[in-house]
Motif scaffolding. Structure first.
Motif, PDB file in Angstrom:
ATOM      1  N   LEU A 182       0.868  -1.182   0.000  1.00 40.87           N
ATOM      2  CA  LEU A 182       0.000   0.000   0.000  1.00 40.87           C
ATOM      3  C   LEU A 182       0.904   1.230   0.000  1.00 40.87           C
ATOM      4  CD1 LEU A 182      -3.169   0.544   0.398  1.00 40.87           C
ATOM      5  CD2 LEU A 182      -2.584   1.063   2.775  1.00 40.87           C
ATOM      6  N   ASP A 183       0.404   2.356  -0.480  1.00 41.70           N
ATOM      7  CA  ASP A 183       1.164   3.595  -0.347  1.00 41.70           C
ATOM      8  C   ASP A 183       1.232   3.989   1.124  1.00 41.70           C
ATOM      9  OD1 ASP A 183       2.478   6.012  -0.789  1.00 41.70           O
ATOM     10  OD2 ASP A 183       0.590   7.098  -1.054  1.00 41.70           O
ATOM     11  N   GLY A 184       2.455   4.150   1.639  1.00 38.43           N
ATOM     12  CA  GLY A 184       2.617   4.515   3.040  1.00 38.43           C
ATOM     13  C   GLY A 184       3.608   5.641   3.245  1.00 38.43           C
ATOM     14  N   TYR A 185       3.954   6.330   2.167  1.00 38.97           N
ATOM     15  CA  TYR A 185       5.020   7.331   2.254  1.00 38.97           C
ATOM     16  C   TYR A 185       4.715   8.407   3.299  1.00 38.97           C
ATOM     17  CZ  TYR A 185       8.163  11.115   0.966  1.00 38.97           C
ATOM     18  OH  TYR A 185       9.099  12.123   1.000  1.00 38.97           O
ATOM     19  N   ASN A 186       5.655   8.568   4.234  1.00 43.08           N
ATOM     20  CA  ASN A 186       5.616   9.658   5.219  1.00 43.08           C
ATOM     21  C   ASN A 186       4.357   9.644   6.081  1.00 43.08           C
ATOM     22  OD1 ASN A 186       7.130  11.791   6.299  1.00 43.08           O
ATOM     23  ND2 ASN A 186       5.907  13.317   5.203  1.00 43.08           N
ATOM     24  N   ASN A 187       3.679   8.503   6.161  1.00 42.15           N
ATOM     25  CA  ASN A 187       2.431   8.371   6.932  1.00 42.15           C
ATOM     26  C   ASN A 187       1.346   9.345   6.468  1.00 42.15           C
ATOM     27  OD1 ASN A 187       3.248   6.258   8.576  1.00 42.15           O
ATOM     28  ND2 ASN A 187       3.983   7.587  10.211  1.00 42.15           N
ATOM     29  N   GLU A 188       1.426   9.762   5.214  1.00 39.78           N
ATOM     30  CA  GLU A 188       0.435  10.719   4.705  1.00 39.78           C
ATOM     31  C   GLU A 188      -0.867  10.032   4.304  1.00 39.78           C
ATOM     32  OE1 GLU A 188       2.508  12.668   1.550  1.00 39.78           O
ATOM     33  OE2 GLU A 188       3.907  13.708   2.898  1.00 39.78           O
ATOM     34  N   ASN A 189      -0.794   8.751   3.994  1.00 37.75           N
ATOM     35  CA  ASN A 189      -1.996   7.999   3.628  1.00 37.75           C
ATOM     36  C   ASN A 189      -2.590   7.389   4.888  1.00 37.75           C
ATOM     37  OD1 ASN A 189      -3.963   6.692   2.055  1.00 37.75           O
ATOM     38  ND2 ASN A 189      -2.680   4.845   1.902  1.00 37.75           N
ATOM     39  N   LYS A 190      -3.641   7.993   5.414  1.00 38.97           N
ATOM     40  CA  LYS A 190      -4.205   7.583   6.703  1.00 38.97           C
ATOM     41  C   LYS A 190      -5.013   6.293   6.570  1.00 38.97           C
ATOM     42  CE  LYS A 190      -2.448  11.305   8.408  1.00 38.97           C
ATOM     43  NZ  LYS A 190      -1.159  11.199   9.165  1.00 38.97           N
ATOM     44  N   THR A 191      -4.632   5.314   7.379  1.00 48.58           N
ATOM     45  CA  THR A 191      -5.357   4.045   7.416  1.00 48.58           C
ATOM     46  C   THR A 191      -5.051   3.370   8.737  1.00 48.58           C
ATOM     47  OG1 THR A 191      -5.846   2.019   6.170  1.00 48.58           O
ATOM     48  CG2 THR A 191      -3.513   2.664   6.341  1.00 48.58           C
ATOM     49  N   TYR A 192      -5.705   2.262   9.019  1.00 49.22           N
ATOM     50  CA  TYR A 192      -5.415   1.528  10.247  1.00 49.22           C
ATOM     51  C   TYR A 192      -4.011   0.929  10.147  1.00 49.22           C
ATOM     52  CZ  TYR A 192      -7.847  -1.911   7.220  1.00 49.22           C
ATOM     53  OH  TYR A 192      -8.283  -2.673   6.163  1.00 49.22           O
ATOM     54  N   VAL A 193      -3.261   0.987  11.259  1.00 51.86           N
ATOM     55  CA  VAL A 193      -1.842   0.657  11.211  1.00 51.86           C
ATOM     56  C   VAL A 193      -1.594  -0.842  11.051  1.00 51.86           C
ATOM     57  CG1 VAL A 193      -1.047   2.725  12.391  1.00 51.86           C
ATOM     58  CG2 VAL A 193      -1.726   0.726  13.754  1.00 51.86           C
ATOM     59  N   ASN A 194      -2.564  -1.691  11.394  1.00 44.91           N
ATOM     60  CA  ASN A 194      -2.387  -3.108  11.118  1.00 44.91           C
ATOM     61  C   ASN A 194      -2.864  -3.461   9.706  1.00 44.91           C
ATOM     62  OD1 ASN A 194      -5.118  -2.752  11.787  1.00 44.91           O
ATOM     63  ND2 ASN A 194      -5.291  -4.741  12.807  1.00 44.91           N
ATOM     64  N   GLY A 195      -3.036  -2.416   8.868  1.00 45.43           N
ATOM     65  CA  GLY A 195      -3.339  -2.604   7.457  1.00 45.43           C
ATOM     66  C   GLY A 195      -2.481  -1.714   6.577  1.00 45.43           C
ATOM     67  N   MET A 196      -1.476  -1.051   7.179  1.00 46.26           N
ATOM     68  CA  MET A 196      -0.602  -0.168   6.412  1.00 46.26           C
ATOM     69  C   MET A 196       0.479  -0.989   5.706  1.00 46.26           C
ATOM     70  SD  MET A 196       1.749   1.546   9.444  1.00 46.26           S
ATOM     71  CE  MET A 196       2.818   2.439   8.290  1.00 46.26           C
ATOM     72  N   VAL A 197       1.255  -0.333   4.860  1.00 43.78           N
ATOM     73  CA  VAL A 197       2.374  -1.012   4.198  1.00 43.78           C
ATOM     74  C   VAL A 197       3.302  -1.592   5.256  1.00 43.78           C
ATOM     75  CG1 VAL A 197       3.791   1.099   4.045  1.00 43.78           C
ATOM     76  CG2 VAL A 197       4.163  -0.770   2.435  1.00 43.78           C
ATOM     77  N   GLY A 198       3.752  -2.822   5.024  1.00 44.02           N
ATOM     78  CA  GLY A 198       4.659  -3.470   5.964  1.00 44.02           C
ATOM     79  C   GLY A 198       3.977  -4.265   7.048  1.00 44.02           C
ATOM     80  N   SER A 199       2.672  -4.189   7.136  1.00 45.05           N
ATOM     81  CA  SER A 199       1.953  -4.959   8.157  1.00 45.05           C
ATOM     82  C   SER A 199       1.712  -6.381   7.668  1.00 45.05           C
ATOM     83  CB  SER A 199       0.611  -4.303   8.486  1.00 45.05           C
ATOM     84  OG  SER A 199      -0.255  -4.333   7.350  1.00 45.05           O
ATOM     85  N   ILE A 200       1.665  -7.326   8.627  1.00 47.34           N
ATOM     86  CA  ILE A 200       1.033  -8.600   8.342  1.00 47.34           C
ATOM     87  C   ILE A 200      -0.448  -8.306   8.505  1.00 47.34           C
ATOM     88  CG2 ILE A 200       0.811 -11.021   8.969  1.00 47.34           C
ATOM     89  CD1 ILE A 200       3.618 -10.211   7.956  1.00 47.34           C
ATOM     90  N   TYR A 201      -1.186  -8.318   7.432  1.00 49.27           N
ATOM     91  CA  TYR A 201      -2.484  -7.662   7.363  1.00 49.27           C
ATOM     92  C   TYR A 201      -3.422  -8.062   8.502  1.00 49.27           C
ATOM     93  CZ  TYR A 201      -6.816  -5.788   5.563  1.00 49.27           C
ATOM     94  OH  TYR A 201      -7.990  -5.095   5.435  1.00 49.27           O
ATOM     95  N   LYS A 202      -3.988  -7.019   9.133  1.00 55.37           N
ATOM     96  CA  LYS A 202      -4.931  -7.145  10.248  1.00 55.37           C
ATOM     97  C   LYS A 202      -4.327  -7.924  11.425  1.00 55.37           C
ATOM     98  CE  LYS A 202      -8.861  -5.044   9.087  1.00 55.37           C
ATOM     99  NZ  LYS A 202     -10.165  -5.688   8.979  1.00 55.37           N
ATOM    100  N   GLU A 203      -2.980  -7.872  11.536  1.00 54.45           N
ATOM    101  CA  GLU A 203      -2.357  -8.630  12.610  1.00 54.45           C
ATOM    102  C   GLU A 203      -1.165  -7.900  13.218  1.00 54.45           C
ATOM    103  OE1 GLU A 203      -0.432 -13.031  13.037  1.00 54.45           O
ATOM    104  OE2 GLU A 203      -2.469 -12.849  12.244  1.00 54.45           O
TER     105      GLU A 203
END
Length: 271
Positions: A155-176
């Motif tokens: 997912l786009d996660g550059y500079n935390n500008e794309n607001k989303t739940y953090v267990n679904g952001m780039v680099g997450s093991i999704y929803k975990e």
């Protein structure tokens, strides 16, 4: 007088303790009553991982024992997840782009434990927000369970500008598992995942014997440190294991409205 004061203090203390226990019990009951059909129930929004600037990533050739899953020109090592026909994503020289209408693709070969290198790029002209901004995923083991396997989020996660739940952001093991930090590069630049995957082991009756583990580097920075995976990465509800053996690696064609992302330079070493 002192005895009376002590008695009053103890009375207040035990009343407070009882109230706290009742309150916690009520909270637990409410949690148990939350509908498992609501995806927001499993979203975590804080704490937000710190943004850091990664160092220069080494793009040297893969090691001599690596299996090359994509180098350039063709997707011969991949098939459509839907019907196992040849993968229909769009190859342009040394990279390929998601072809959303054709669905997910997966490797022809199945794997157990491995070291994986894969690069992805969010388009410079990306639009939309949250989970609708360059969404895809690397499924480290694609299964026949309802969740389809274990997803490392793209997912786009550059500079935390794309607001989303953090267990679904780039680099997450999704929803975990939330990433330790966020070294994602800006849209238009290539990001690099390096992953160590240890597959789960199952008992003869199908129950989980040893849970899976993942270590993940994003752009050379450790973001998942040998995390224990609690089950397949379901979008809704509890993560659970479904018995499986060696499994293909799957790349997700997500249904979000943003323009498709690209991948390149994919190789794997069996461990």
């Amino acid at each position: 007088m002192l005895k009376k004061s002590i008695f009053s203090f103890l009375t207040v203390f035990f009343c407070s303790l009882t109230y706290a226990q009742v309150t916690q019990s009520n909270t637990d009951n409410v949690r148990m009553q939350i509908s498992s059909t609501n995806p927001e129930d499993t979203e975590i929004w804080e704490p937000i991982p710190n943004v850091i600037i990664p160092g220069k990533v080494n793009f040297n050739n893969p090691p001599s024992d690596a299996i090359i899953l994509f180098d350039r020109d063709n997707l011969d090592n991949w098939v459509s997840q839907r019907d196992k026909s040849p993968a229909k994503w769009i190859v342009t020289g040394d990279y390929f782009t998601v072809n959303k209408p054709t669905g997910d693709i997966e490797t022809k070969e199945k794997f157990t434990d491995f070291q994986l290198h894969i690069e992805f790029k969010i388009p410079e002209e990306i639009a939309h927000n949250g989970q609708s901004r360059g969404n895809s995923g690397v499924f480290l083991a694609a299964t026949n369970g309802n969740a389809g396997g274990y997803e490392l989020q793209v997912l786009d996660g550059y500079n935390n500008e794309n607001k989303t739940y953090v267990n679904g952001m780039v680099g997450s093991i999704y929803k975990e598992s939330i990433p330790l930090v966020n070294p994602a590069k800006k849209p238009g630049e290539w990001n690099v995942y390096d992953v160590i995957w240890t597959a789960p082991a199952f008992n003869n009756d199908g129950t989980i014997k040893v849970k899976a583990r993942a270590t993940v580097f994003l752009n050379g920075v450790l973001i998942q440190n040998n995390v224990e995976i609690q089950g397949e990465t379901a979008y809704i509800g509890k993560h659970e294991y479904v018995t499986h053996g060696p499994a293909p690696i799957k790349l997700q064609s997500h249904g979000d409205p943003s323009i498709p992302i690209s991948y390149r330079n994919i190789w794997l070493r069996k461990l």
